[in-house]
Design an enzyme around this catalytic site. Structure first.
Site, PDB file in Angstrom:
ATOM      1  N   HIS A 138      26.094  41.979  57.292  1.00  0.00           N
ATOM      2  CA  HIS A 138      26.227  42.484  58.228  1.00  0.00           C
ATOM      3  C   HIS A 138      26.658  41.949  59.266  1.00  0.00           C
ATOM      4  O   HIS A 138      27.860  41.958  58.941  1.00  0.00           O
ATOM      5  CB  HIS A 138      24.845  42.677  59.234  1.00  0.00           C
ATOM      6  CG  HIS A 138      24.477  43.476  59.804  1.00  0.00           C
ATOM      7  ND1 HIS A 138      26.006  44.874  60.248  1.00  0.00           N
ATOM      8  CD2 HIS A 138      23.472  44.249  60.772  1.00  0.00           C
ATOM      9  CE1 HIS A 138      25.460  45.233  60.962  1.00  0.00           C
ATOM     10  NE2 HIS A 138      23.908  45.108  61.383  1.00  0.00           N
ATOM     11  N   HIS A 170      31.525  48.589  52.003  1.00  0.00           N
ATOM     12  CA  HIS A 170      30.331  49.381  52.933  1.00  0.00           C
ATOM     13  C   HIS A 170      29.857  50.217  52.665  1.00  0.00           C
ATOM     14  O   HIS A 170      29.610  51.503  51.882  1.00  0.00           O
ATOM     15  CB  HIS A 170      31.596  49.951  54.101  1.00  0.00           C
ATOM     16  CG  HIS A 170      30.514  50.211  55.563  1.00  0.00           C
ATOM     17  ND1 HIS A 170      30.093  51.140  56.051  1.00  0.00           N
ATOM     18  CD2 HIS A 170      31.023  49.485  56.780  1.00  0.00           C
ATOM     19  CE1 HIS A 170      29.314  51.173  57.286  1.00  0.00           C
ATOM     20  NE2 HIS A 170      30.110  50.106  57.809  1.00  0.00           N
ATOM     21  N   ASP A 202      34.664  44.322  60.450  1.00  0.00           N
ATOM     22  CA  ASP A 202      34.647  42.304  60.481  1.00  0.00           C
ATOM     23  C   ASP A 202      35.478  42.196  59.482  1.00  0.00           C
ATOM     24  O   ASP A 202      35.986  40.945  59.556  1.00  0.00           O
ATOM     25  CB  ASP A 202      33.412  42.407  58.975  1.00  0.00           C
ATOM     26  CG  ASP A 202      32.362  42.803  59.810  1.00  0.00           C
ATOM     27  OD1 ASP A 202      31.513  42.542  60.953  1.00  0.00           O
ATOM     28  OD2 ASP A 202      32.125  42.544  59.968  1.00  0.00           O
TER      29      ASP A 202
END
Ligand code: COA
Length: 365
Positions: A211, A250, A301
């Site tokens: 995450h 994702h 990210d």
């Protein structure tokens, strides 16, 4: 009983906050497109939007300071503590200093949301200074959230460009529907536990590398590669070794993550501005390779890692900064959960042995 590991595609809440279309790569907060917010809005305005509240600029500024006892407590923590562990611990400890103790009204919880959002950057910046043997810098009484954080971190006023870059990053990370940490927050709030308990759960969930912790790992990979011409061999080798490449893939997006679109551009721009485009160029090579060989797109990210790095932010503050933004989304979801609560309690499909005969321990083989 039907079972879906990881709750993939399971709708576990009805929410007014965040609309995420994984097929179209579209993300909006209360119907406002993330691209418009990134271009025209500010983090403070985004917080206001998420809480459906009043103008929060002044209130966020008024809640930047840490209670004195908490500052003292932070000094007792071993310097080796990770910033995410410290953030989780201090947010939890703040519950003991809650001016609204005993009041679980929505109004009190909105005040808690504002206070937590105001103070979290102070925790992160103070910890970075303390662990480096420096005194924390008192928060600014003016200036926006992003400027104040950079100021507290370095002790110097950041230039407008840097503040603006961080402001956009904060907008982009503010909410993302039922991601793992928000879900953790809602599960905890669903038991009617406190806002502090819910946010402490959320920070814990965010810290993992699958995450929010992915951004830190991305930068570690870029640094390990080090030079542009080493990138193709490195990434090919990593795939051959069947490594999971942080910052890619994702659960919901089947196309480009709209946040990555902004962050890629920001990474490029920062590279040009700092005169060192290495991190952006290495990232581009990895992106092309992973898309071609794995069909995966970068997520939020991937490019945020090089953006933070080129802004001079220590690598292990990447995830805490994510938390300093996502606190607005977490609290918005906790408020929404409290407003229309039902305990969140799914089932597990039992797949173990049945009807096993009890054997006293000394007779077991
Ligand atoms: N690198 C390499 N392979 C990946 C991958 C990655 N980052 N992400 C997914 N895959 C592959 C898996 O190996 C799997 O392949 P297989 O079917 O051949 O075994 C397939 O894609 C599906 O992966 P799975 O882990 O089941 O998807 P998920 O929906 O459970 O996971 C993530 C989603 C985000 C956890 C996953 O993509 C991941 O681990 N990404 C890296 C961590 C990261 O960047 N997290 C931040 C998310 S915003």
């Amino acid at each position: 009983m039907a079972s879906t590991d990881g709750l993939e595609d399971i709708v576990a809440a009805h929410s007014y906050i965040c609309d995420l279309d994984g097929k179209l790569g579209k993300l909006s907060y209360f119907g406002l497109d993330i691209h418009d917010l990134a271009h025209f809005s500010t983090f403070e305005e985004t917080a206001y939007l998420l809480w459906h509240g009043e103008d929060v600029n002044a209130q966020l500024r008024a809640n930047r300071a840490l209670p004195e006892h908490i500052s003292e407590f932070m000094r007792l923590l071993p310097r080796s503590s990770t910033p995410m562990d410290v953030l989780r611990t201090i947010v939890s400890a703040l519950s003991s200093f809650d001016p609204d103790a005993g009041d679980n009204s929505q109004e009190a919880n909105l005040r808690r949301s504002i206070r937590l959002t105001g103070v979290m950057p102070t925790i992160v910046a103070s910890w970075d200074r303390l662990r480096n043997g420096k005194e924390p810098v008192a928060p600014l009484t003016d200036g926006n959230h992003a400027t104040n954080f950079l100021y507290m971190l370095t002790g110097e006023m950041p230039d407008d460009y840097k503040s603006h870059m961080l402001d956009i990053v904060l907008i982009l990370h503010a909410d993302h529907e039922l991601n793992a940490s928000t879900f953790a927050a809602r599960v905890t709030a669903g038991t009617l536990a406190s806002m502090y308990a819910a946010i402490t759960s959320a920070i814990g969930a965010l810290s993992g590398p699958l995450h929010g912790g992915a951004n830190e790992q991305v930068m570690r990979m870029l640094l390990k590669i080090g030079e542009v011409d080493r990138a193709p061999a490195y990434i090919q080798g990593a795939l051959e070794r069947k490594e999971r490449i942080m910052g890619f893939g994702h659960r919901v997006y089947k196309t480009e993550d709209p946040r990555a679109t902004h962050l890629r551009q920001m990474s490029k721009e920062l590279g040009e501005r700092t005169g060192d485009s290495r991190w952006y160029e290495i990232s581009r090579i990895i992106e092309e390779h992973i898309r071609e060989h794995k069909g995966l797109n970068p997520n939020v990210d991937f490019y945020s890692a090089s953006v933070y790095y080129m802004m001079g932010i220590p690598i292990d503050l990447d995830t805490p900064i994510f938390a300093c933004s996502r606190i607005t989304g977490w609290t918005a979801h906790v408020l929404e959960q409290y407003a229309n609560n039902r305990l969140i309690r799914p089932r597990a499909e039992y797949i173990g042995p049945k009807n096993v005969e009890y054997v006293p321990i000394e007779q077991r083989g």
